[in-house]
Design a protein around this motif. Structure first.
Motif, PDB file in Angstrom:
ATOM      1  N   VAL A 139      -3.860  -5.126  -4.106  1.00 59.01           N
ATOM      2  CA  VAL A 139      -2.944  -5.125  -2.952  1.00 59.01           C
ATOM      3  C   VAL A 139      -3.171  -6.381  -2.115  1.00 59.01           C
ATOM      4  O   VAL A 139      -2.212  -7.047  -1.693  1.00 59.01           O
ATOM      5  CB  VAL A 139      -3.139  -3.859  -2.092  1.00 59.01           C
ATOM      6  N   LYS A 198      -7.362  -1.742  -4.195  1.00 63.02           N
ATOM      7  CA  LYS A 198      -7.044  -2.465  -2.960  1.00 63.02           C
ATOM      8  C   LYS A 198      -7.136  -3.980  -3.111  1.00 63.02           C
ATOM      9  O   LYS A 198      -6.393  -4.712  -2.444  1.00 63.02           O
ATOM     10  CB  LYS A 198      -7.927  -1.992  -1.809  1.00 63.02           C
ATOM     11  N   SER A 229       0.838  -1.204   0.000  1.00 65.04           N
ATOM     12  CA  SER A 229       0.000   0.000   0.000  1.00 65.04           C
ATOM     13  C   SER A 229       0.871   1.251   0.000  1.00 65.04           C
ATOM     14  O   SER A 229       0.588   2.225  -0.706  1.00 65.04           O
ATOM     15  CB  SER A 229      -0.924   0.011   1.229  1.00 65.04           C
ATOM     16  N   ALA A 285      -3.681   2.613  -3.699  1.00 65.51           N
ATOM     17  CA  ALA A 285      -3.977   1.530  -2.762  1.00 65.51           C
ATOM     18  C   ALA A 285      -5.477   1.454  -2.483  1.00 65.51           C
ATOM     19  O   ALA A 285      -6.043   0.363  -2.353  1.00 65.51           O
ATOM     20  CB  ALA A 285      -3.211   1.732  -1.463  1.00 65.51           C
TER      21      ALA A 285
END
Length: 306
Positions: free
Chosen positions: A116, A113, A101, A109
């Motif tokens: 991630v 996400k 992140s 991020a």
């Protein structure tokens, strides 16, 4: 973020925080995997020989009647291996989630996400499987031979290394990565997204719910994630069982996979799937429940939905 994470004590993203994640993962994974050993035992044996038992119940009855066998065969290697694996998987996931992140920056991020989550969980599992593999090899070898190949973790370690050296403990590492990395990517990413959607459906922020309610959401999100995990990783799970029980010393992993697949075909890769869905769904749900309950008990926020 929930007020739970603002209590005095462990600071978010500190060394102590990641250590807590590792401890929580150990507590969540070792005991839960051990508890489902009777299911895992029958599943593994049916994957190797689909004609061995007609059903799980018939399998357990047969095992209980067999001298020297037990429905908890392999529980020692299961406990040790998945304790190590759980510590690595959860601890490194927390670390890589924060690290990746930071690398991409807050804007990306937040926007990407899920990417991630996928990258962090894949990285964590890659490392965790190196710790798991020797004990998975001992577990599968012990469970898929009748009478059981080894009487304990130490006995299994000695027998395999005497016959094949240390390399024998890692012969299933590549198939294990193919099973566990997709499994964990789905487990963590689908859990995070499921929990997020549950809170959106409920219509209130996480902080408005009690710790018990939050961990209840964690269990539900974990169970749903576990169903997806079981389906995605099942063919590799079958192959891991087959390789650890049938691979010839003169074969490479690739040659063993090719020979085994030519024998069982595509359909054979799905032997035991219903059992694994029930096992992994329950297992994953309780793992997230235990993990997040541990985090709450030491003053940290639950996972997902923040």
């Amino acid at each position: 973020m929930s007020d739970i994470g603002k209590k005095p004590g462990i600071q978010l993203y500190s060394k102590e925080y990641y250590a807590a994640g590792a401890i929580g993962g150990l507590i969540a994974c070792g005991p839960t995997h051990s508890a489902v050993t009777p299911l895992d035992l029958v599943k593994c044996r049916r994957q190797v020989d689909s004609s061995l038992y007609t059903s799980n119940v018939q399998g357990w009855k047969t095992i209980l009647r067999t001298k020297g066998d037990s429905i908890f065969t392999g529980v020692g290697a299961t406990f040790v291996g998945y304790s190590f694996q759980g510590a690595g998987k959860y601890g490194f996931y927390e670390y890589f989630k924060k690290t990746y992140s930071d690398v991409v920056g807050k804007e990306y991020a937040d926007k990407y996400k899920t990417g991630v989550y996928l990258a962090a969980s894949a990285s964590a599992e890659f490392i965790a499987d190196i710790a798991l593999c020797p004990f998975e090899t001992i577990k599968v070898k012990t469970q898929t031979t009748i009478p059981p190949y080894a009487t304990s973790v130490v006995d299994g370690w000695k027998k395999i290394t005497a016959a094949e050296g240390i390399a024998g403990l890692y012969k299933g590492l590549t198939p294990l990565w193919f099973r566990q990395i997709p499994y964990t990517m789905v487990k963590f990413a689908s859990f995070e997204k499921t929990v997020e959607q549950i809170y959106l459906y409920l219509g209130k922020p996480v902080s408005s719910y009690t710790p018990v309610q939050q961990t209840g959401v964690s269990f539900l999100g974990g169970y749903i994630a576990g169903i997806f995990c079981a389906i995605v990783s099942h063919p590799a799970d079958v192959m891991v069982s087959k390789i650890n029980s049938e691979k010839k010393p003169t074969e490479s992993v690739g040659q063993a996979v090719s020979r085994i697949y030519s024998k069982i075909g595509f359909g054979g890769l799905w032997n035991g799937l219903p059992v694994r869905i029930a096992m992994i769904g329950t297992l994953t749900g309780f793992q997230w429940l235990i993990y997040d309950s541990f985090k709450v008990s030491i003053g940290l926020p639950t996972t997902g939905g923040h």
